[in-house]
Design a protein around this motif. Structure first.
Motif, PDB file in Angstrom:
ATOM      1  N   ASN A   5       1.000  17.364  11.670  1.00  0.00           N
ATOM      2  CA  ASN A   5       0.800  17.185  13.159  1.00  0.00           C
ATOM      3  C   ASN A   5       1.942  17.491  14.048  1.00  0.00           C
ATOM      4  O   ASN A   5       2.016  17.332  15.208  1.00  0.00           O
ATOM      5  N   SER A   6       3.265  17.264  13.363  1.00  0.00           N
ATOM      6  CA  SER A   6       4.549  17.246  14.069  1.00  0.00           C
ATOM      7  C   SER A   6       5.257  18.711  14.020  1.00  0.00           C
ATOM      8  O   SER A   6       5.354  19.374  12.946  1.00  0.00           O
ATOM      9  N   ILE A   7       5.834  18.966  15.195  1.00  0.00           N
ATOM     10  CA  ILE A   7       6.435  20.362  15.225  1.00  0.00           C
ATOM     11  C   ILE A   7       7.881  20.350  14.626  1.00  0.00           C
ATOM     12  O   ILE A   7       8.550  21.305  14.568  1.00  0.00           O
ATOM     13  N   SER A   8       8.275  18.983  14.330  1.00  0.00           N
ATOM     14  CA  SER A   8       9.819  18.879  14.184  1.00  0.00           C
ATOM     15  C   SER A   8      10.384  18.060  12.752  1.00  0.00           C
ATOM     16  O   SER A   8      10.843  17.156  12.817  1.00  0.00           O
ATOM     17  N   SER A   9       9.179  18.492  11.892  1.00  0.00           N
ATOM     18  CA  SER A   9       9.234  17.764  10.642  1.00  0.00           C
ATOM     19  C   SER A   9      10.173  18.417   9.667  1.00  0.00           C
ATOM     20  O   SER A   9      10.430  17.810   8.464  1.00  0.00           O
ATOM     21  N   SER A  10      10.682  19.705   9.704  1.00  0.00           N
ATOM     22  CA  SER A  10      11.006  20.490   8.703  1.00  0.00           C
ATOM     23  C   SER A  10      12.399  19.876   8.186  1.00  0.00           C
ATOM     24  O   SER A  10      12.500  20.039   6.916  1.00  0.00           O
ATOM     25  N   ASN A  11      13.380  19.275   8.673  1.00  0.00           N
ATOM     26  CA  ASN A  11      14.186  18.688   8.105  1.00  0.00           C
ATOM     27  C   ASN A  11      14.101  17.173   8.185  1.00  0.00           C
ATOM     28  O   ASN A  11      15.294  16.323   7.841  1.00  0.00           O
ATOM     29  N   LEU A  12      13.238  16.654   7.923  1.00  0.00           N
ATOM     30  CA  LEU A  12      12.814  14.937   7.876  1.00  0.00           C
ATOM     31  C   LEU A  12      12.513  14.758   6.418  1.00  0.00           C
ATOM     32  O   LEU A  12      11.860  15.370   5.669  1.00  0.00           O
ATOM     33  N   LYS A  13      13.353  13.590   5.913  1.00  0.00           N
ATOM     34  CA  LYS A  13      13.198  12.964   4.917  1.00  0.00           C
ATOM     35  C   LYS A  13      12.292  11.706   5.184  1.00  0.00           C
ATOM     36  O   LYS A  13      12.657  10.934   6.105  1.00  0.00           O
ATOM     37  N   ILE A  14      11.350  11.257   4.297  1.00  0.00           N
ATOM     38  CA  ILE A  14      10.690  10.083   4.571  1.00  0.00           C
ATOM     39  C   ILE A  14      10.777   9.324   3.289  1.00  0.00           C
ATOM     40  O   ILE A  14      10.512   9.526   2.226  1.00  0.00           O
ATOM     41  N   LYS A  15      11.220   8.047   3.572  1.00  0.00           N
ATOM     42  CA  LYS A  15      11.454   7.116   2.450  1.00  0.00           C
ATOM     43  C   LYS A  15      10.726   5.747   2.502  1.00  0.00           C
ATOM     44  O   LYS A  15      10.716   5.242   3.781  1.00  0.00           O
ATOM     45  N   HIS A  16      10.701   5.011   1.595  1.00  0.00           N
ATOM     46  CA  HIS A  16      10.257   3.696   1.493  1.00  0.00           C
ATOM     47  C   HIS A  16      11.440   2.893   1.601  1.00  0.00           C
ATOM     48  O   HIS A  16      12.637   3.240   1.058  1.00  0.00           O
ATOM     49  N   ASN A  41       0.923  -1.217   0.011  1.00  0.00           N
ATOM     50  CA  ASN A  41       0.088  -0.034   0.006  1.00  0.00           C
ATOM     51  C   ASN A  41       0.925   1.156   0.140  1.00  0.00           C
ATOM     52  O   ASN A  41       1.101   2.219   0.978  1.00  0.00           O
ATOM     53  N   LEU A  42       1.499   1.553  -1.102  1.00  0.00           N
ATOM     54  CA  LEU A  42       2.554   2.609  -1.146  1.00  0.00           C
ATOM     55  C   LEU A  42       2.062   4.210  -0.828  1.00  0.00           C
ATOM     56  O   LEU A  42       2.627   4.763  -0.639  1.00  0.00           O
ATOM     57  N   ASP A  43       0.677   4.165  -1.124  1.00  0.00           N
ATOM     58  CA  ASP A  43       0.065   5.432  -0.912  1.00  0.00           C
ATOM     59  C   ASP A  43      -0.247   5.730   0.525  1.00  0.00           C
ATOM     60  O   ASP A  43       0.067   6.817   1.009  1.00  0.00           O
ATOM     61  N   LEU A  44       0.293   4.663   1.572  1.00  0.00           N
ATOM     62  CA  LEU A  44       0.558   4.978   2.783  1.00  0.00           C
ATOM     63  C   LEU A  44       1.664   6.069   3.139  1.00  0.00           C
ATOM     64  O   LEU A  44       1.414   6.880   3.959  1.00  0.00           O
ATOM     65  N   ILE A  45       2.570   5.978   2.227  1.00  0.00           N
ATOM     66  CA  ILE A  45       3.721   6.792   2.436  1.00  0.00           C
ATOM     67  C   ILE A  45       3.507   8.423   2.390  1.00  0.00           C
ATOM     68  O   ILE A  45       3.734   9.115   3.145  1.00  0.00           O
ATOM     69  N   ASP A  46       2.686   8.733   1.310  1.00  0.00           N
ATOM     70  CA  ASP A  46       2.086   9.867   1.068  1.00  0.00           C
ATOM     71  C   ASP A  46       1.151  10.669   2.235  1.00  0.00           C
ATOM     72  O   ASP A  46       1.266  11.536   2.487  1.00  0.00           O
TER      73      ASP A  46
END
Ligand SMILES: [Zn+2]
Length: 276
Positions: free
Chosen positions: A247-258, A233-238
């Motif tokens: 929701n998170s205050i600390s996401s500005s330098n975050l990369k999210i990957k599969h 269910n790769l749409d879960l990543i988006d």
């Protein structure tokens, strides 16, 4: 020879290697294996100097503390095997193995790894160090309090996130409501009943809450997502990307990957030898 085992809630996979060459490998249904019997059979027929095991459960100092989705006959595995055979054995929680593997293929020093498959597993590396806690239980997001369920989690509690947000959860809820559909996100989406909507809502809500909270608590630079439920269910990543930003205050330098690792658990087992 070196033996590496990925003992998941669904599949038991192993690789036997001589230096870098694979000389034997296999996959068995996890329900059909007895770990000690398997190890003793291999140790009696082959000269194995190291055994690394990635285990889907809680592990401390070579002992299985609990295993929500696996039956295990002998918990004190390291002591049992090392006292009987001339081999070295390291057993580690599967997500801790996976985070070692993910860490080995990135420059990031602060990583959160979340694999959603049979269960909901997570592990963290902070400033290049695996976060373990006093009992090697740090990071078990699958067992944080989420909501009360009408059935128990493998850990014995009734309000774990894993009871709403995992492969085993979808199965439990489909059985509970006796729904005539596959216990998958797609199966539930197609079912279009009040019950299937509720199961999906809890799944997405739990996922968003848990991951947004981990990011806020740990402020990682990389979040790696993997496991069977994510893979199919790769749409879960988006979805997770949007929720974390929201929701998170600390996401500005975050990369999210599969996860790009084909076999993170086995790679993690190989790395265990170096850190032990
Ligand atoms: Zn639990």
């Amino acid at each position: 020879l070196k033996l590496y085992i990925d003992y998941g809630g669904t599949n038991f996979r192993y690789v036997l290697k001589e230096s870098r060459e694979v000389i034997e490998n296999g996959r068995v249904d996890s329900l059909n294996i007895d770990l000690i019997e398997f190890l003793e059979r291999k140790l009696k027929s082959k000269d194995i100097s190291f055994i690394g095991i990635s285990f889907a459960g809680q592990v401390r100092d070579g002992t299985i503390l609990s295993s929500p989705n696996i039956n295990i006959s002998q918990r004190d595995i390291k002591k049992y095997i090392e006292s009987r055979y001339r081999t070295k054995l390291v057993v580690e929680n599967d997500l801790k193995c996976a985070s070692l593997a993910e860490f080995s293929v990135t420059d990031a020093k602060d990583i959160v790894v979340v694999y959603i498959g049979t269960g909901f597993g997570s592990s963290y590396i902070s400033n290049s160090e695996l976060i373990r806690g006093v009992d090697n239980l740090a990071g078990e997001m699958g067992h944080i309090v989420f909501k009360e369920a009408p059935f128990s989690c493998g850990c014995g509690k009734k309000n774990c996130l894993e009871l709403f947000c995992s492969g085993v959860a979808l199965q439990k809820w489909v059985d509970y409501y006796k729904l005539d559909c596959k216990p998958t996100l797609i199966g539930l989406k197609n079912h279009k009943s009040e019950e299937s909507k509720e199961i999906l809502e809890n799944f997405y809500n739990g996922l968003s809450t848990a991951i947004s909270n981990i990011v806020t608590v740990l402020n990682p630079s990389l979040l790696v997502l993997g496991g069977g439920v994510i893979d199919s269910n790769l749409d879960l990543i988006d979805f997770i990307k949007e929720e974390v930003v929201k929701n998170s205050i600390s996401s500005s330098n975050l990369k999210i990957k599969h996860s790009t690792l084909k076999n993170g658990a086995i790679l993690g087992c190989e790395l265990l030898e170096k850190i032990d």
